[in-house]
Design a protein around this motif. Structure first.
Motif, mmCIF file in Angstrom:
data_model
loop_
_atom_site.group_PDB
_atom_site.id
_atom_site.type_symbol
_atom_site.label_atom_id
_atom_site.label_comp_id
_atom_site.label_asym_id
_atom_site.label_seq_id
_atom_site.Cartn_x
_atom_site.Cartn_y
_atom_site.Cartn_z
ATOM 1 N N ARG A 265 0.828 -1.192 0.000
ATOM 2 C CA ARG A 265 0.000 0.000 0.000
ATOM 3 C C ARG A 265 0.869 1.252 0.000
ATOM 4 N N ILE A 266 0.240 2.369 -0.319
ATOM 5 C CA ILE A 266 0.888 3.683 -0.288
ATOM 6 C C ILE A 266 0.198 4.482 0.809
ATOM 7 N N ALA A 267 0.932 4.863 1.823
ATOM 8 C CA ALA A 267 0.328 5.560 2.962
ATOM 9 C C ALA A 267 1.400 6.297 3.742
ATOM 10 N N TYR A 268 0.947 7.234 4.578
ATOM 11 C CA TYR A 268 1.860 7.993 5.415
ATOM 12 C C TYR A 268 2.158 7.235 6.701
ATOM 13 N N PHE A 269 3.154 7.739 7.423
ATOM 14 C CA PHE A 269 3.601 7.053 8.644
ATOM 15 C C PHE A 269 2.514 7.042 9.716
ATOM 16 N N ASP A 270 1.716 8.126 9.779
ATOM 17 C CA ASP A 270 0.662 8.145 10.800
ATOM 18 C C ASP A 270 -0.384 7.073 10.539
ATOM 19 N N ASP A 271 -0.572 6.692 9.264
ATOM 20 C CA ASP A 271 -1.500 5.602 8.953
ATOM 21 C C ASP A 271 -0.966 4.275 9.476
ATOM 22 N N VAL A 272 0.348 4.093 9.341
ATOM 23 C CA VAL A 272 0.975 2.879 9.862
ATOM 24 C C VAL A 272 0.857 2.836 11.379
#
Length: 636
Positions: A265-272
């Motif tokens: 997936r493509i996501a920002y660190f806060d999503d992780v």
């Protein structure tokens, strides 16, 4: 005069105050070192693996570091022992308090740590952890090939939307100083045995020889094939498809990486972090556990790491000593010793980043005379160096082999002198992407006659023998003197051939056919008989236990022993920066520190040039004969 004496007294008093204050500061820090609170693992904790910290072949610590240890290990020096990391991952799989793993950061390969063979063992440990059904999340921003090689083993790979995958393949860029030496009037004369013995080329040529290019293409191709195999297996894709996207794009943008199934997936660190928060909460709920006051305090302390106070977390550096201590069998009556040999082999005591012939021999004698030690595993991660120091180490290993079995575990590189010391083993393990072989020797003698004469410096000599000034750097060698050096080099090469022939049960002629200073990958080394089996440190330990007929439980001791915080501080005060690095920093402290510690291509090149020049200064063999491979670890 009175004013002069007063000034002297004032200066002495100032110095005394500084010294006393420094001592009190050190004592205070050392005293506080023992008062550091023990590390607690909160329920639902995420194990955070920061790839910025290198993975090296050195003994593991069995207790968390003190405040002073942490301070002295900050930055590039804070490497994590590879075995400690793999033990920690095994322990975490069975630890109900660990809910999962987060991989983050970028590997900065410097020296011999975090090489491809070490990363393969780390990947294997991650794969074993995944069998526990706990997730491994990898968050990447601009990963290069090494970063992605490790991260691809994760169960969920996330790429930052503004990031890309820097994976154009592998390249080995070698540095040549011949033109610079000629410009400044420094001459180099060499004697060598082995068409592929390319360690002298940086000082005698301006480009790779055909033989060096051939061997580099061969082992680099094998290393790349191993990367592709690992990635393809973990990601469920085809190696041909992987090679296609690498060749067509080089820098793979986020959307293309996801389309090619290289990331999930493509996501920002806060999503992780949100996902990890849910994971930790679910783990707590499943266990019916509520955060204790101690856990809440711990989470608050860890806020500095992931900036998520409510997420329970622990770093690999903190968790590893706990796991290693539990893995030890202190009550066992039988012991296997792991002896680490990482760095360039030099004559004498050695130092940081080197293997001293005298100091290593002394360590091996302790192992030989320890009745509890029933077998020895020699972990080699070295390109070689001094021939005399290599022989000194090999001799001590041979004496051990008369009493107890020796098994060699090859790390990222175990070549030339690193292979020389491996010939004492009854069994040799390597990884497919280990770099080994390079059975050849050379002699390198510089002269500064032109440089000195240009600056008005001349030399004159009186001697009592024809070759009394053979090793003078004030002039070039004559043909007769070069013949003397070549005769000595040939003798050392024949000794090398004999040791390999005896150890591998091969005829001398068959060894000569695969020697010639040629570098081989682990896969090729096994095919031609230089290596017995594929496997990491764990496989070598099991083999040693079998060979020693050890039944039941046994303890594992690692050598050289881990130094105390006080000893580390003393070494720090005693050991000055390497000469070349010190000169660069003196010229421009701020700029040099930024350049030598950075991550970009300029920093990487600066570190490699510095390393190569420092290696030249480390050539201290009394006879001037060396068994060392080229510095080929600049693979990107």
């Amino acid at each position: 005069m009175k004013q002069f004496l007063t000034a002297i007294a004032a200066n002495l008093l100032t110095i005394a105050i500084c010294v006393v204050g420094g001592i009190l500061l050190i004592v205070g820090i050392a005293a506080s070192a023992g008062s550091k609170a023990p590390v607690e693992v909160a329920d639902g904790s995420v194990l955070v693996i920061d790839l910025d910290r290198a993975f090296s072949d050195r003994p593991a610590e069995t207790k968390p570091g003190s405040f002073l240890d942490d301070a002295l290990s900050a930055g590039r020096g804070g490497a994590i022992p590879l075995r400690a990391a793999t033990i920690a991952l095994k322990a975490a799989a069975d630890d109900d308090r660990i809910s999962g793993i987060l991989l983050r950061g970028s590997i900065s390969a410097d020296g011999y740590a975090s090489g491809f063979a070490a990363l393969r063992e780390l990947r294997a440990a991650i794969a074993t952890f995944r069998q526990s059904k706990k997730p491994v999340h990898a968050y990447l921003v601009n990963p290069d090939t090494r970063d992605y090689y490790v991260a691809s083993a994760a169960s969920v790979v996330t790429l930052d939307p503004f990031g890309s995958l820097l994976m154009p393949g592998l390249a080995s860029e070698q540095v040549f100083f011949t033109g610079m030496f000629e410009k400044y009037g420094i001459g180099m004369q060499v004697s060598r045995v082995g068409r592929f013995k390319a360690a002298v080329e940086p000082f005698t040529r301006q480009e790779m020889s055909p033989e060096n290019r051939l061997q580099t293409e061969s082992y680099l191709g094998d290393l790349w094939s191993e990367v592709k195999r690992g990635v393809a297996q973990s990601r469920g894709i085809d190696t041909v498809a992987l090679q296609t996207i690498v060749d067509t794009q080089g820098i793979i943008l986020a959307a293309d990486a996801k389309a090619a199934k290289l990331v999930d997936r493509i996501a920002y660190f806060d999503d992780v972090l949100d996902d990890l928060q849910k994971l930790a909460s679910a783990a707590r709920s499943a266990d019916g556990a509520k955060p204790s006051a101690k856990d809440s305090t711990r989470a608050a302390e860890m806020a500095r790491l992931l900036d998520r106070p409510t997420l329970p977390q622990i770093t690999l550096g903190e968790y590893a000593p706990i796991a290693v201590a539990k893995d030890r069998s202190f009550s066992a009556s039988q012991t296997i010793a792991i002896v680490y040999a990482e760095g360039d082999i030099v004559d004498g005591e050695g130092g940081d980043g080197t293997i001293g012939g005298a100091s290593m021999a002394r360590e091996l004698r302790r192992v030989r005379n320890d009745a509890k030690v029933k077998a020895v595993v020699l972990r080699v991660n070295s390109p070689g160096g001094s021939a005399i120091a290599s022989e000194q180490i090999q001799r001590e290993l041979t004496l051990i082999a008369k009493k107890k079995p020796i098994v060699v575990s090859m790390g990222t590189v175990a070549a030339s002198g690193g292979y020389w010391i491996s010939t004492a083993a009854v069994r040799v393990f390597a990884q497919p992407n280990t770099i080994t072989g390079s059975i050849g020797v050379f002699s390198l003698v510089p002269n500064i006659k032109t440089l000195a004469n240009r600056n008005g410096v001349t030399f004159d000599t009186v001697k009592t023998g024809r070759y009394a000034d053979l090793f003078s750097i004030a002039r070039p060698r004559s043909e007769a003197e070069l013949a003397v050096l070549q005769r000595g080099t040939d003798a050392v090469y024949e000794a090398f051939i004999t040791r390999v022939s005896t150890a591998r049960k091969l005829t001398p002629d068959s060894v000569r056919a695969i020697a010639e200073g040629r570098v081989w990958s682990g896969d090729d080394a096994m095919r031609i008989g230089l290596v017995d089996s594929m496997g990491g440190l764990d496989a070598a330990l099991k083999s040693a236990a079998t060979l020693a007929k050890i039944t039941g439980d046994y303890d594992v001791r690692e050598y050289p022993r881990v130094k105390s915080a006080t000893e580390k501080l003393t070494d720090m005060l005693d050991n000055k920066p390497t000469p070349v690095a010190a000169a660069i920093r003196a010229a421009s402290p701020a700029g040099a520190n930024a350049l030598l510690s950075g991550r970009g291509p300029a920093s990487s090149l600066a570190r490699d040039i510095t390393h190569e020049l420092d290696v030249l200064l480390r050539y201290n063999d009394p006879r001037g004969v060396y068994a060392r491979m080229p510095f080929v670890l600049r693979i990107h």
